[in-house]
Structures are given as C-alpha cells and as structure tokens.
Design a protein around this motif. Structure first.
Motif, PDB file in Angstrom:
ATOM      1  N   GLN A   1       0.498 -29.917   0.292  1.00  0.00           N
ATOM      2  CA  GLN A   1       1.623 -29.544  -0.575  1.00  0.00           C
ATOM      3  C   GLN A   1       2.639 -30.679  -0.498  1.00  0.00           C
ATOM      4  O   GLN A   1       3.289 -30.876   0.529  1.00  0.00           O
ATOM      5  N   HIS A   2       2.772 -31.418  -1.577  1.00  0.00           N
ATOM      6  CA  HIS A   2       3.648 -32.588  -1.568  1.00  0.00           C
ATOM      7  C   HIS A   2       5.119 -32.222  -1.428  1.00  0.00           C
ATOM      8  O   HIS A   2       5.861 -32.811  -0.658  1.00  0.00           O
TER       9      HIS A   2
ATOM     10  N   PRO B   1       8.761 -24.159   9.781  1.00  0.00           N
ATOM     11  CA  PRO B   1       9.317 -25.155  10.709  1.00  0.00           C
ATOM     12  C   PRO B   1      10.784 -25.412  10.397  1.00  0.00           C
ATOM     13  O   PRO B   1      11.202 -25.392   9.245  1.00  0.00           O
ATOM     14  N   GLU B   2      11.556 -25.655  11.450  1.00  0.00           N
ATOM     15  CA  GLU B   2      12.990 -25.912  11.284  1.00  0.00           C
ATOM     16  C   GLU B   2      13.345 -27.379  11.466  1.00  0.00           C
ATOM     17  O   GLU B   2      14.462 -27.780  11.183  1.00  0.00           O
ATOM     18  N   TRP B   3      12.417 -28.174  11.959  1.00  0.00           N
ATOM     19  CA  TRP B   3      12.653 -29.602  12.119  1.00  0.00           C
ATOM     20  C   TRP B   3      11.314 -30.345  12.155  1.00  0.00           C
ATOM     21  O   TRP B   3      10.283 -29.745  12.459  1.00  0.00           O
ATOM     22  N   ALA B   4      11.361 -31.623  11.831  1.00  0.00           N
ATOM     23  CA  ALA B   4      10.184 -32.492  11.931  1.00  0.00           C
ATOM     24  C   ALA B   4      10.679 -33.912  12.170  1.00  0.00           C
ATOM     25  O   ALA B   4      11.655 -34.345  11.551  1.00  0.00           O
TER      26      ALA B   4
ATOM     27  N   ARG C   1      12.016 -30.922   2.244  1.00  0.00           N
ATOM     28  CA  ARG C   1      11.040 -30.832   3.321  1.00  0.00           C
ATOM     29  C   ARG C   1       9.928 -31.868   3.134  1.00  0.00           C
ATOM     30  O   ARG C   1       9.473 -32.096   2.018  1.00  0.00           O
ATOM     31  N   PRO C   2       9.468 -32.497   4.213  1.00  0.00           N
ATOM     32  CA  PRO C   2       8.368 -33.463   4.092  1.00  0.00           C
ATOM     33  C   PRO C   2       7.084 -32.800   3.590  1.00  0.00           C
ATOM     34  O   PRO C   2       6.926 -31.578   3.713  1.00  0.00           O
ATOM     35  N   PRO C   3       6.176 -33.579   3.055  1.00  0.00           N
ATOM     36  CA  PRO C   3       4.890 -33.031   2.631  1.00  0.00           C
ATOM     37  C   PRO C   3       4.194 -32.319   3.793  1.00  0.00           C
ATOM     38  O   PRO C   3       4.332 -32.730   4.949  1.00  0.00           O
TER      39      PRO C   3
ATOM     40  N   MET D   1       2.646 -31.856   9.210  1.00  0.00           N
ATOM     41  CA  MET D   1       3.636 -32.359   8.257  1.00  0.00           C
ATOM     42  C   MET D   1       3.476 -33.873   8.241  1.00  0.00           C
ATOM     43  O   MET D   1       3.195 -34.489   9.275  1.00  0.00           O
ATOM     44  N   THR D   2       3.653 -34.465   7.074  1.00  0.00           N
ATOM     45  CA  THR D   2       3.427 -35.893   6.889  1.00  0.00           C
ATOM     46  C   THR D   2       4.748 -36.600   6.592  1.00  0.00           C
ATOM     47  O   THR D   2       5.503 -36.161   5.727  1.00  0.00           O
TER      48      THR D   2
END
Length: 140
Positions: free
Chosen positions: A69-70, A120-123, A53-55, A98-99
């Motif tokens: 949270q990295h 989240p399920e997508w970014a 997962r992205p940060p 989200m980053t």
C-alpha cells in the motif's frame, strides 16, 4: 607582541565559529538536530500524521499474499486473489513491514499505546534516519 596576540585570538575565534556553527539552532530549516542524550537518535527528515504514513506491506487475510500500500489513503487490493480492503481496514491486517519513502529500506516501527491503537504510531529508518509519527492527542 600585541599584534601576534590579536592574530592568535582572531584565529581561535574563527576555529570556534567553525566548530560551534553547525551545533547552533537557527530559524531556518533544521537539517541536523543533536539529541542531548544520544546523537544516534538524530533524524534528518520526517513527517507526521496518518496521511503522510510511509508505504506499508500487509498480509492478505484470504490468501496470505503480501499487499503493498503506497499511501495510507489507497485501497488495499490483493494482487493474488480477489480480496479488497478499504484503507480504514489497515489496522485489521497483519503488518509485514513499512518502507522508507526516502531510501526504500525496511523501517523499524512500533506502537506506544497498543491498547488504544491498532496501527503503528511511529516508524524510523535506520539507514537514512527518516522518522514518521502518527500524531495524536496523548491526553485522551
């Protein structure tokens, strides 16, 4: 005249290969995929799974501070107060953003099944087209 026609056909074939080459899908790593309906949905890079997962930045329940949270497996410790959250508590905290791990831009994110998942399920990054999916079974 046959020589000229042959050269013309050779040139046309060469031009056709240059135009169609990037659109072909090969067995190697695919850096660019065209979506059949809309090329704006094309992604260049991506990952699947909660571990990748992205940060993310969440809001502290106690003081309202933003906590970065990295990695999805990192503890969530508030930099302003003494609040500490386990990685499993991510879904109970308010997600601020989200980053993108590639270009560090703010990502669009969402849920496909809000009644089933509290995370989240997508970014997707609108800058570099990086995409992440929370891979799970859709049949459950």
């Amino acid at each position: 005249m046959t020589g000229r026609l042959r050269r013309l056909l050779t040139k046309l074939k060469w031009v056709g290969e240059k135009v169609m080459g990037p659109l072909r899908r090969s067995d190697g790593p695919n850096k660019f995929r065209l979506s059949s309906m809309d090329t704006a949905t094309t992604t260049y890079e991506g990952d699947c799974g909660w571990a990748k997962r992205p940060p993310a930045t969440v809001s502290c329940v106690r003081c309202g501070a933003e906590i970065f949270q990295h990695s999805a497996m990192d503890d969530i410790d508030c930099p302003r107060c003494v609040a500490e959250y386990d990685p499993d508590e991510f879904g109970t905290l308010a997600l601020v953003q989200m980053t993108c791990p590639v270009c560090r831009s703010r990502m669009l994110h969402g849920k496909r099944h809000p009644e089933q998942f509290d995370v989240p399920e997508w970014a997707t990054c609108t800058q570099c087209r990086y995409h992440w999916e929370f891979q799970h079974s859709y049949g459950d």
